[in-house]
Enzyme design. Structure first.
Site, mmCIF file in Angstrom:
data_model
loop_
_atom_site.group_PDB
_atom_site.id
_atom_site.type_symbol
_atom_site.label_atom_id
_atom_site.label_comp_id
_atom_site.label_asym_id
_atom_site.label_seq_id
_atom_site.Cartn_x
_atom_site.Cartn_y
_atom_site.Cartn_z
ATOM 1 N N CYS A 1 0.150 3.752 2.799
ATOM 2 C CA CYS A 1 0.613 3.192 4.073
ATOM 3 C C CYS A 1 2.104 3.466 4.257
ATOM 4 C CB CYS A 1 0.363 1.683 4.122
ATOM 5 S SG CYS A 1 -1.372 1.205 4.001
ATOM 6 N N CYS B 1 0.842 -1.213 0.000
ATOM 7 C CA CYS B 1 0.000 0.000 0.000
ATOM 8 C C CYS B 1 0.873 1.258 0.000
ATOM 9 C CB CYS B 1 -0.901 -0.040 1.237
ATOM 10 S SG CYS B 1 -1.750 1.493 1.611
#
Length: 110
Positions: free
Chosen positions: A53, A50
């Protein structure tokens, strides 16, 4: 210096403390919540693939260092599916705020 608080991941790089076995993730997570006592716990549900993230991770480490009474836990959604189901995580990153073992708020990416 790194924060004394916990950054826990089922599988990830550069962790202060790492959960070794996804099968024990729930028990390990519950133990970390118990250790936190009445401190605020911020749980970062993330994925290694991600992009957002990865971008927010350094900010979380800064926050943990700046606010030592906040416990930061990181949970890899691909490795800790039981925790993902319990907290009904559907997007990453999602941040769940826990106080005294109870979920008090959450923020999820759109």
């Amino acid at each position: 210096a790194k924060a004394k608080d916990l950054i826990v991941q089922c599988v990830a790089e550069n962790v202060l403390e790492q959960i070794k076995n996804a099968r024990t993730a729930k028990a390990d997570f519950d133990a970390k919540l118990a250790e936190a006592g009445d401190n605020l716990v911020v749980v970062d549900f993330f994925a290694v693939w991600c992009g957002p993230c990865k971008m927010i991770a350094p900010k979380l480490e800064e926050m943990a260092a700046e606010y030592p009474d906040i416990v930061v836990l990181k949970v890899d959604v691909d490795e800790c599916e039981d925790l993902v189901a319990i907290y009904e995580i559907s997007s990453m990153p999602t941040f769940v705020f826990i106080k005294n073992k109870a979920k008090v708020n959450w923020i999820a990416s759109p």
